[in-house]
Design a protein around this motif. Structure first.
Motif, PDB file in Angstrom:
ATOM      1  N   ALA A  89      54.896  10.658   3.524  1.00  0.00           N
ATOM      2  CA  ALA A  89      54.405  12.056   4.133  1.00  0.00           C
ATOM      3  C   ALA A  89      53.709  12.884   3.241  1.00  0.00           C
ATOM      4  N   ARG A  90      53.636  12.686   1.788  1.00  0.00           N
ATOM      5  CA  ARG A  90      53.010  13.481   0.918  1.00  0.00           C
ATOM      6  C   ARG A  90      51.561  13.039   0.732  1.00  0.00           C
ATOM      7  N   GLY A  91      51.486  11.509   0.912  1.00  0.00           N
ATOM      8  CA  GLY A  91      50.340  10.916   0.773  1.00  0.00           C
ATOM      9  C   GLY A  91      49.366  11.176   2.073  1.00  0.00           C
ATOM     10  N   ALA A  92      50.086  11.200   3.090  1.00  0.00           N
ATOM     11  CA  ALA A  92      49.591  11.647   4.593  1.00  0.00           C
ATOM     12  C   ALA A  92      49.093  13.196   4.594  1.00  0.00           C
ATOM     13  N   LEU A  93      49.788  13.848   3.827  1.00  0.00           N
ATOM     14  CA  LEU A  93      49.529  15.438   3.869  1.00  0.00           C
ATOM     15  C   LEU A  93      48.330  15.595   2.912  1.00  0.00           C
ATOM     16  N   ALA A  94      48.048  14.875   1.724  1.00  0.00           N
ATOM     17  CA  ALA A  94      46.905  14.784   1.201  1.00  0.00           C
ATOM     18  C   ALA A  94      45.490  14.448   1.701  1.00  0.00           C
ATOM     19  N   VAL A  95      45.846  13.456   2.762  1.00  0.00           N
ATOM     20  CA  VAL A  95      44.923  12.925   3.662  1.00  0.00           C
ATOM     21  C   VAL A  95      44.283  13.938   4.397  1.00  0.00           C
ATOM     22  N   VAL A  96      45.384  14.726   5.190  1.00  0.00           N
ATOM     23  CA  VAL A  96      44.946  15.529   6.362  1.00  0.00           C
ATOM     24  C   VAL A  96      44.540  16.820   5.739  1.00  0.00           C
ATOM     25  N   LEU A  97      44.717  17.357   4.350  1.00  0.00           N
ATOM     26  CA  LEU A  97      44.209  18.315   3.667  1.00  0.00           C
ATOM     27  C   LEU A  97      42.723  17.855   3.353  1.00  0.00           C
ATOM     28  N   GLY A  98      42.493  16.806   3.072  1.00  0.00           N
ATOM     29  CA  GLY A  98      40.934  16.433   2.790  1.00  0.00           C
ATOM     30  C   GLY A  98      40.346  16.358   4.228  1.00  0.00           C
ATOM     31  N   ASN A 109      43.172  23.464  16.132  1.00  0.00           N
ATOM     32  CA  ASN A 109      44.227  23.913  15.892  1.00  0.00           C
ATOM     33  C   ASN A 109      45.480  22.826  15.651  1.00  0.00           C
ATOM     34  N   HIS A 110      45.303  21.892  16.422  1.00  0.00           N
ATOM     35  CA  HIS A 110      46.280  20.861  16.156  1.00  0.00           C
ATOM     36  C   HIS A 110      46.425  19.991  14.820  1.00  0.00           C
ATOM     37  N   LEU A 111      45.128  20.122  14.163  1.00  0.00           N
ATOM     38  CA  LEU A 111      45.300  19.759  12.953  1.00  0.00           C
ATOM     39  C   LEU A 111      45.820  20.569  11.952  1.00  0.00           C
ATOM     40  N   TYR A 112      45.499  21.723  11.941  1.00  0.00           N
ATOM     41  CA  TYR A 112      46.312  22.754  11.300  1.00  0.00           C
ATOM     42  C   TYR A 112      47.946  22.390  11.525  1.00  0.00           C
ATOM     43  N   LEU A 113      48.320  22.278  13.071  1.00  0.00           N
ATOM     44  CA  LEU A 113      49.587  22.209  13.261  1.00  0.00           C
ATOM     45  C   LEU A 113      50.067  20.896  12.474  1.00  0.00           C
ATOM     46  N   GLU A 114      49.336  20.059  12.574  1.00  0.00           N
ATOM     47  CA  GLU A 114      49.762  18.617  11.953  1.00  0.00           C
ATOM     48  C   GLU A 114      50.195  18.866  10.499  1.00  0.00           C
ATOM     49  N   LEU A 115      49.231  19.472   9.791  1.00  0.00           N
ATOM     50  CA  LEU A 115      49.180  20.002   8.526  1.00  0.00           C
ATOM     51  C   LEU A 115      50.602  20.665   8.147  1.00  0.00           C
ATOM     52  N   VAL A 116      50.730  21.528   8.842  1.00  0.00           N
ATOM     53  CA  VAL A 116      51.974  22.251   8.734  1.00  0.00           C
ATOM     54  C   VAL A 116      53.217  21.580   8.841  1.00  0.00           C
ATOM     55  N   CYS A 117      53.302  20.831   9.824  1.00  0.00           N
ATOM     56  CA  CYS A 117      54.597  19.887   9.925  1.00  0.00           C
ATOM     57  C   CYS A 117      54.349  18.678   8.655  1.00  0.00           C
ATOM     58  N   LEU A 118      53.309  18.373   8.449  1.00  0.00           N
ATOM     59  CA  LEU A 118      53.348  17.303   7.351  1.00  0.00           C
ATOM     60  C   LEU A 118      53.959  18.123   5.739  1.00  0.00           C
ATOM     61  N   VAL A 119      53.612  19.303   5.533  1.00  0.00           N
ATOM     62  CA  VAL A 119      54.189  20.054   4.631  1.00  0.00           C
ATOM     63  C   VAL A 119      55.559  20.098   4.692  1.00  0.00           C
ATOM     64  N   LEU A 120      56.318  20.185   6.099  1.00  0.00           N
ATOM     65  CA  LEU A 120      57.510  20.643   6.221  1.00  0.00           C
ATOM     66  C   LEU A 120      58.329  19.216   5.952  1.00  0.00           C
ATOM     67  N   VAL A 121      57.504  18.143   6.514  1.00  0.00           N
ATOM     68  CA  VAL A 121      58.329  16.947   6.135  1.00  0.00           C
ATOM     69  C   VAL A 121      58.294  16.282   4.985  1.00  0.00           C
ATOM     70  N   ALA A 122      57.413  16.605   4.055  1.00  0.00           N
ATOM     71  CA  ALA A 122      57.000  16.129   2.888  1.00  0.00           C
ATOM     72  C   ALA A 122      57.766  16.871   1.857  1.00  0.00           C
ATOM     73  N   LEU A 123      58.383  18.061   1.970  1.00  0.00           N
ATOM     74  CA  LEU A 123      58.920  18.923   1.043  1.00  0.00           C
ATOM     75  C   LEU A 123      60.321  18.405   0.826  1.00  0.00           C
ATOM     76  N   PRO A 124      60.963  17.831   1.638  1.00  0.00           N
ATOM     77  CA  PRO A 124      62.504  17.436   1.125  1.00  0.00           C
ATOM     78  C   PRO A 124      62.466  16.410   0.003  1.00  0.00           C
ATOM     79  N   ARG A 125      63.331  16.471  -0.754  1.00  0.00           N
ATOM     80  CA  ARG A 125      63.620  15.746  -2.086  1.00  0.00           C
ATOM     81  C   ARG A 125      64.242  14.458  -1.348  1.00  0.00           C
ATOM     82  N   PRO A 126      63.720  13.382  -1.859  1.00  0.00           N
ATOM     83  CA  PRO A 126      64.362  12.092  -1.387  1.00  0.00           C
ATOM     84  C   PRO A 126      65.962  12.190  -1.439  1.00  0.00           C
ATOM     85  N   GLY A 127      66.802  11.908  -0.586  1.00  0.00           N
ATOM     86  CA  GLY A 127      68.170  11.897  -0.678  1.00  0.00           C
ATOM     87  C   GLY A 127      68.736  13.341  -0.182  1.00  0.00           C
ATOM     88  N   ASP A 128      68.139  14.335  -0.316  1.00  0.00           N
ATOM     89  CA  ASP A 128      68.810  15.556  -0.121  1.00  0.00           C
ATOM     90  C   ASP A 128      68.805  16.059   1.121  1.00  0.00           C
TER      91      ASP A 128
END
Lengths: 308, 159
Positions: A89-98, A109-128
């Motif tokens: 998700a963090r890699g995909a976030l970097a791609v979408v940001l680019g 607008n849905h690209l921004y929505l995708e970006l926000v969703c990626l931030v939310l699914v990239a933030l959790p620490r593994p296993g937390d």
């Protein structure tokens, strides 16, 4: 220690953030983590397909877009590996940001929505699991807020109260004209299509059809009311089903498959059970079809479906 | 629950404020966006305000040479390709970003390619669907330039 619905500690030591996220929470943290995993898989896969569909549209920029699509594909493969999901998700976030930077200021607008969703699914620490529960709440809040704002913006601009905007679109856009031919007489559609929208004073973009005006008002009223249901524990399922119904209705008028896939998957997060996982095979069929059509092997044009 | 899903150690920082901050941004940005539409004429459909399919807005840009007889359209087809690209880029960005996007760079490129066009005017017309009348309304701005440099005062709208 007892946990709040999104996993924070009890009410007496909750922060403002805990309270806010608890509104859209409710699942045990491990259940929430599974739901976020399912949504993350959809989201990264969706982005990877979209990245490849961008390529034929901008052949001059393939030097940038092709490597981004490749990185997105690697992320889409990694997201199915248990220990690689958050990093995917963090890699995909970097791609979408680019991609947002590359397409700015024309990014949809849905690209921004995708970006926000990626931030939310990239933030959790593994296993937390507590992070995952917060991510699930964040995703649900995002869905409710986006739906609410689409309705509120229609109120701000005031072009839905008497059906003016939809009348303009019925004449300007073949998709809208096709959908409204059942409620508007052919002569009226012809008149609307003949109006020059680039000329000052052109109009009136108004029709004498009560059904049309009711339908126009039903859109923004639904968009304002459904989020209230989504954010209430008792109305959540009805809000999600109503939202899916609204999305289907919008597809009949304006084919926006990219936004619809993303938004329906957000709405599925409100339903009990792993509906994102259940919907993934159907989504995959659409993805494969879109890629096949873009390559010329299958009928259809992904550009016309607004899957990009 | 799998091992991966074990509760985190209590010493781990609570990330709830980060998630909540994103929610707050999503909640507030469309209001800022609405303000920018009103103050800077940005495109309601762009920049993540979720105002797509809410209204119609179009921006038309024209480049004119000032002559003794009035304004004459600059023949863009006769300009070198790189200059045409600069003008196209300006049109796209002006349409999306409104008054944030200044025509200065486009005019400089135009003047560099055609130095004889000393007095130029950039005409920017914004059209929108007026819900009060259900007709297309418009507003025109004329931005005068001398030798590629903007004049301080904006010219009054023409006919």
């Amino acid at each position: 220690m007892p946990k709040t619905p999104h996993g924070a500690s009890r009410a007496d030591d909750r922060t403002w953030a805990d309270r806010l996220l608890a509104v859209a929470g409710g699942e045990a943290p491990d259940v929430a983590a599974t739901r976020v995993d399912d949504f993350r898989r959809f989201l990264v896969l969706y982005g990877a397909v979209r990245s490849w569909l961008w390529l034929p549209l901008a052949p001059d920029s393939s030097g940038l877009l092709a490597p981004l699509a490749l990185c997105h594909t690697v992320a889409a493969a990694m997201v199915f590996v248990p220990r690689g999901a958050e990093w995917a998700a963090r890699g995909a976030l970097a791609v979408v940001l680019g991609q947002v930077v590359w397409s700015f200021p024309l990014a949809a607008n849905h690209l921004y929505l995708e970006l926000v969703c990626l931030v939310l699914v990239a933030l959790p620490r593994p296993g937390d699991a507590r992070d995952a529960a917060a991510a699930l709440s964040g995703l649900r809040w995002t869905a409710a807020l986006v739906l609410f704002h689409t309705g509120l913006q229609k109120v701000f601009y005031g072009a839905y109260f008497r059906g003016d905007f939809l009348a303009l679109m019925a004449g300007a856009d073949e998709r809208f004209g096709r959908a409204f031919r059942f409620v508007l007489p052919g002569a009226e559609l012809e008149r609307l299509a003949g109006l020059d929208r680039s000329r000052t004073g052109a109009g009136p973009f108004r029709v004498d059809s009560p059904i049309f005006v009711v339908a126009s008002n039903a859109v923004w009223i639904a968009e304002l009311c459904l989020p209230v249901l989504l954010l209430s524990r008792r109305g959540r399922v009805w809000g999600a089903l109503g939202g899916v119904g609204l999305m289907v209705g919008i597809q009949v008028v304006a084919l926006e498959i990219g936004f619809a896939l993303l938004f329906v998957n957000l709405l599925l997060l409100f339903l009990p059970g792993r509906w994102n996982a259940r919907a993934l095979p159907f989504t995959l069929v659409i993805f494969v079809w879109a890629l096949g059509a873009a390559a010329g092997w299958l009928p259809g044009q992904p550009v016309d479906w607004n899957l990009l | 629950m799998s091992a991966r899903r074990k509760e985190p150690p209590s010493r781990r920082a609570n990330r709830a404020p980060l998630f909540a901050a994103i929610v707050v941004i999503v909640a507030l940005w469309p209001f800022v966006h609405r303000g920018l539409v009103l103050s800077h004429d940005i495109d309601p459909w762009r920049l993540g305000g979720f105002a797509m399919y809410t209204t119609y807005q179009r921006t038309i840009v024209g480049f004119f040479e000032v002559t003794g007889a009035g304004l004459r359209v600059v023949q863009e087809g006769e300009l070198p390709e790189p200059v045409r690209e600069v003008l196209t880029r300006f049109r796209i960005r002006r349409s999306a970003l409104g008054t944030w996007e200044s025509p200065d760079e486009a005019v400089r490129a135009l003047h560099a390619a055609r130095p004889e066009l000393e007095h130029l005017v950039v005409a920017i017309q914004r059209l929108w669907l007026d819900p009060a009348t259900a007709h297309i309304a418009s507003e025109k701005k004329l931005l005068p330039y001398v030798a590629g440099t903007p004049l301080d005062a904006e010219a009054p709208p023409g006919p």
